[in-house]
Design a protein around this motif. Structure first.
Motif, PDB file in Angstrom:
ATOM      1  N   VAL A 437     -37.065  17.091  66.961  1.00  9.95           N
ATOM      2  CA  VAL A 437     -37.406  15.663  67.048  1.00  9.95           C
ATOM      3  C   VAL A 437     -38.919  15.481  67.052  1.00  9.95           C
ATOM      4  CG1 VAL A 437     -37.348  13.627  68.542  1.00  9.95           C
ATOM      5  CG2 VAL A 437     -35.266  14.952  68.160  1.00  9.95           C
ATOM      6  N   THR A 441     -40.864  14.140  63.619  1.00  7.53           N
ATOM      7  CA  THR A 441     -41.510  12.830  63.795  1.00  7.53           C
ATOM      8  C   THR A 441     -42.996  12.909  63.486  1.00  7.53           C
ATOM      9  OG1 THR A 441     -39.889  12.229  65.505  1.00  7.53           O
ATOM     10  CG2 THR A 441     -41.939  10.965  65.424  1.00  7.53           C
ATOM     11  N   TRP A 455     -31.300   8.340  65.218  1.00  5.97           N
ATOM     12  CA  TRP A 455     -31.558   7.765  66.542  1.00  5.97           C
ATOM     13  C   TRP A 455     -30.794   8.488  67.638  1.00  5.97           C
ATOM     14  CZ3 TRP A 455     -27.339   5.768  69.139  1.00  5.97           C
ATOM     15  CH2 TRP A 455     -26.227   5.422  68.364  1.00  5.97           C
ATOM     16  N   TRP A 458     -32.824  11.281  69.043  1.00 11.50           N
ATOM     17  CA  TRP A 458     -33.792  10.829  70.040  1.00 11.50           C
ATOM     18  C   TRP A 458     -33.135  10.713  71.415  1.00 11.50           C
ATOM     19  CZ3 TRP A 458     -38.830  10.711  70.328  1.00 11.50           C
ATOM     20  CH2 TRP A 458     -39.594  10.687  69.153  1.00 11.50           C
TER      21      TRP A 458
END
Length: 475
Positions: A437, A441, A455, A458
């Motif tokens: 992640v 990112t 999502w 996350w």
């Protein structure tokens, strides 16, 4: 039978399906010996986990038989189920590693955790969140989880056999035994792994077992692992390294299954609440989630059942529900997580295309209830050799990871190495998720790539960080 299983429609017949079922059974029958040995962890005839060999054997055969037959009847799918490798080792490790802590996890508490994970699994399947999580996880991490678990159970096999010993040599500078700056002939670092003594009969036997299984696999003998275990058992008896009953009245495990000894619903709810097994339940659920998906889809594709994407997905969805029920069902019977087996592909390769293959395999597992005395003769070294080889089979997934792409390679690498070296599956998965992640990112923000970060990833990453922050690494 022809109409129920749609044999002609799928280009198969009864004989082919039955032979395919026998093939699948032969390739995974080793679990009948390995699972009781792993979960009971017998040392000098005494269980180290609190779980007894015979009830676990009964649970293994019953879970594999019942839920494999259900898969065949209700889904018409050539996939077999049994207590899964990796999670059974994790199950035993949780119990053994917690013994010296203030909150020991008993066999009953661990079974309760598996049962809870099964209920969560059913909920995730019904609500379709399971399918969403599978899409959210990058393929590289899915493969890394498989590889890491493979290494984990290989180390379990090496350690259980005595071929690998674990010891600590203290750094003399840290301990204060030697003053800094004074150089002497000492070892500066802790040494964790050592080679076992080759003079030990158990070590010799596991080497023989590895050699036998390896030769049979190279020669492509069906059921190589099972035959290797049986061959090693015979050699062990001749060497005097295997347990041989001396009193038929007291030593022999019964030929007629004593089903009243099944540890049915042997749960400890109060123990779960006091011990706090959030992390353990999450690990059981998470590993099973991705392990099953790969097995079901891969087997369905190989059997030609995914040619119609819509129908194929429906069938896989039904199979996932049976698999989810099997997790809690297996715990009710007294064994660790029951899951779909990749060895099912062996039956598919023999022509298995319908649920009749599964029914045949499941029936053979139920019939195996009557050969417990033979299974009991199998020494721990033979089971350990099987564990090591199964680790090799799981390691093959490493070829699907792109190690040239560091955004993928680093999380995958951490996932793989932290499982065996921290002796904890959850650590590997956790670090893999968080690292991916963060790295993906950052790369996306600086315009250096376009990596999909779902999502849900996350949410998982935040939960992992919170887990280590508030519960700690041993929680």
């Amino acid at each position: 039978m022809e109409r129920f299983f749609k044999l002609k429609e799928r280009g198969s017949n009864v004989r082919t399906e039955l032979m395919a079922g026998l093939t699948t059974f032969m390739t995974m029958a080793y679990i009948l010996a390995v699972n009781p040995d792993t979960l009971s962890h017998m040392v000098d005839g005494v269980s180290q986990t609190g779980g007894e060999w015979y009830p676990i054997f009964l649970a293994t055969a019953l879970a594999a038989g019942i839920f494999t037959i259900l898969m065949g009847i209700f889904v018409n799918f050539p996939v077999a189920l049994a207590p899964g490798m990796g999670l059974n080792a994790y199950f035993a490790t949780v119990i053994l590693s917690s013994a010296a802590t203030g909150k020991p996890v008993t066999f009953e508490i661990a079974l309760t955790a598996v049962f809870i994970s099964g209920l969560i699994f059913i909920l995730l399947t019904v609500t379709k969140i399971r399918q969403m999580l599978i899409v959210a996880m990058p393929d590289s991490l899915k493969h890394a989880i498989t590889v890491g678990i493979g290494l984990f159970i290989s180390i379990i096999g090496l350690k259980n056999s005595g071929l690998l010993t674990v010891g600590v040599e203290t750094n003399p500078f840290v301990s204060g035994a030697i003053e800094p700056g004074k150089f002497t002939d000492v070892k500066f670092f802790e040494t964790v792994f050592h080679m076992g003594s080759l003079e030990d009969h158990g070590v010799q036997l596991v080497l023989i077992g590895l050699a036998l299984i390896s030769i049979l696999m190279v020669l492509r003998v069906k059921g190589a692992i099972l035959f290797g275990i049986l061959g090693t058992t015979i050699i062990g008896i001749l060497m005097g390294s295997s347990y041989v009953p001396t009193d038929i009245n007291t030593d022999l495990t019964p030929w007629i299954p004593e089903l009243d000894k099944v540890a049915f619903a042997n749960f400890d709810w109060d123990g779960v609440m006091s011990t706090g097994l959030i992390s353990i339940v999450a690990t059981f659920t998470f590993v099973e989630l991705f392990d099953t998906f790969g097995t079901l889809v891969g087997t369905a594709s190989r059997a030609g059942l995914m040619q119609d994407p819509v129908e194929g997905q429906k069938r896989v969805g039904k199979a996932m529900m049976v698999d989810a029920v099997a997790v809690s069902g297996g715990a009710l019977l007294g064994t660790s997580t029951t899951t779909a087996y990749v060895e099912s592909a062996a039956g598919v390769a023999e022509g298995g295309r319908t649920g009749l293959t599964s029914v045949a395999t499941g029936t053979l597992f139920l019939a195996a209830l009557f050969i417990a005395p033979i299974i009991k003769l199998i020494p721990g070294s033979a089971s350990a050799a099987a564990l090591i080889i199964v680790g090799l089979l799981m390691l093959q997934s490493v070829k699907h990871i792109d190690f040239q792409d560091y955004t993928i390679a680093i999380p995958s690498f951490l996932t793989i190495v932290l499982m065996p070296f921290t002796y904890n599956i959850a650590n590997g998965i956790s670090f893999g998720i968080v690292t991916y992640v963060i790295l993906a990112t950052l790369v996306n923000l600086f315009g250096k790539g376009k990596y999909k970060v779902h999502w849900l990833m996350w949410i998982l990453a935040i939960l992992v960080v919170a887990r280590y922050a508030f519960i700690g690494s041993q929680g």
